[in-house]
Design a protein around this motif. Structure first.
Motif, short mmCIF file in Angstrom:
data_model
loop_
_atom_site.label_atom_id
_atom_site.label_comp_id
_atom_site.label_asym_id
_atom_site.label_seq_id
_atom_site.Cartn_x
_atom_site.Cartn_y
_atom_site.Cartn_z
N PRO A 1 0.79 -1.25 0.00
CA PRO A 1 0.00 0.00 0.00
C PRO A 1 0.82 1.30 0.00
O PRO A 1 0.38 2.31 -0.53
N ASN A 2 2.00 1.29 0.58
CA ASN A 2 2.82 2.50 0.65
C ASN A 2 3.92 2.54 -0.41
O ASN A 2 4.89 3.27 -0.27
N ALA A 3 3.74 1.77 -1.44
CA ALA A 3 4.78 1.65 -2.46
C ALA A 3 4.96 2.95 -3.25
O ALA A 3 4.02 3.67 -3.51
N VAL A 4 6.20 3.18 -3.62
CA VAL A 4 6.55 4.23 -4.57
C VAL A 4 6.92 3.48 -5.84
O VAL A 4 7.91 2.75 -5.87
N ILE A 5 6.13 3.66 -6.87
CA ILE A 5 6.35 2.92 -8.11
C ILE A 5 7.23 3.75 -9.03
O ILE A 5 6.91 4.89 -9.35
N VAL A 6 8.36 3.16 -9.43
CA VAL A 6 9.34 3.86 -10.23
C VAL A 6 9.59 3.08 -11.52
O VAL A 6 9.85 1.88 -11.47
N ASP A 7 9.50 3.75 -12.63
CA ASP A 7 9.76 3.13 -13.93
C ASP A 7 11.19 3.48 -14.34
O ASP A 7 11.52 4.65 -14.53
N VAL A 8 12.04 2.48 -14.48
CA VAL A 8 13.43 2.71 -14.89
C VAL A 8 13.71 2.03 -16.23
O VAL A 8 14.85 1.73 -16.54
N THR A 9 12.66 1.82 -17.01
CA THR A 9 12.84 1.23 -18.33
C THR A 9 13.19 2.33 -19.33
O THR A 9 13.13 3.52 -19.03
N SER A 10 13.54 1.93 -20.53
CA SER A 10 13.86 2.91 -21.57
C SER A 10 12.62 3.67 -22.03
O SER A 10 12.73 4.66 -22.74
N GLN A 11 11.44 3.23 -21.59
CA GLN A 11 10.18 3.89 -21.94
C GLN A 11 9.72 4.87 -20.86
O GLN A 11 8.66 5.46 -20.98
N ALA A 12 10.49 5.05 -19.82
CA ALA A 12 10.10 5.93 -18.71
C ALA A 12 9.95 7.37 -19.20
O ALA A 12 10.63 7.80 -20.13
N THR A 13 9.06 8.09 -18.55
CA THR A 13 8.79 9.47 -18.96
C THR A 13 9.42 10.49 -18.02
O THR A 13 9.34 11.69 -18.29
N ASP A 14 10.05 10.05 -16.96
CA ASP A 14 10.68 11.01 -16.03
C ASP A 14 12.20 10.88 -16.09
O ASP A 14 12.75 10.18 -16.92
N GLY A 15 12.87 11.55 -15.21
CA GLY A 15 14.33 11.57 -15.22
C GLY A 15 14.98 10.25 -14.87
O GLY A 15 16.17 10.06 -15.09
N LEU A 16 14.20 9.31 -14.33
CA LEU A 16 14.77 8.02 -13.94
C LEU A 16 15.05 7.13 -15.14
O LEU A 16 15.59 6.04 -14.98
N VAL A 17 14.69 7.58 -16.32
CA VAL A 17 15.03 6.83 -17.54
C VAL A 17 16.55 6.69 -17.65
O VAL A 17 17.05 5.77 -18.27
N ARG A 18 17.29 7.57 -17.01
CA ARG A 18 18.76 7.49 -17.04
C ARG A 18 19.29 6.24 -16.34
O ARG A 18 20.44 5.87 -16.52
N LEU A 19 18.46 5.57 -15.56
CA LEU A 19 18.87 4.33 -14.91
C LEU A 19 18.71 3.12 -15.82
O LEU A 19 19.16 2.03 -15.49
#
Length: 59
Positions: free
Chosen positions: A19-37
């Protein structure tokens, strides 16, 4: 705690289990700055060992 889920998992199901998860997209399809991962993000200027002249680029 870090939990890795499939990109295909529904967001609602992940939040139901964590329930308290922070969902982070680190794929090449990510739309935020974490795409660099993503391993497919094109970093540039990577220094090559034993070379002062050349640098690498991940493409």
């Amino acid at each position: 705690m870090i939990v890795i889920e499939s990109k295909r998992s529904k967001r609602e199901n992940i939040l139901k289990e964590y329930p308290n998860a922070v969902i982070v997209d680190v794929t090449s399809q990510a739309t935020d700055g974490l795409v660099r991962l993503s391993p497919f993000y094109p970093h540039g200027g990577i220094p090559l060992p034993f070379s002062k002249v050349y640098s690498a680029c991940n493409r």
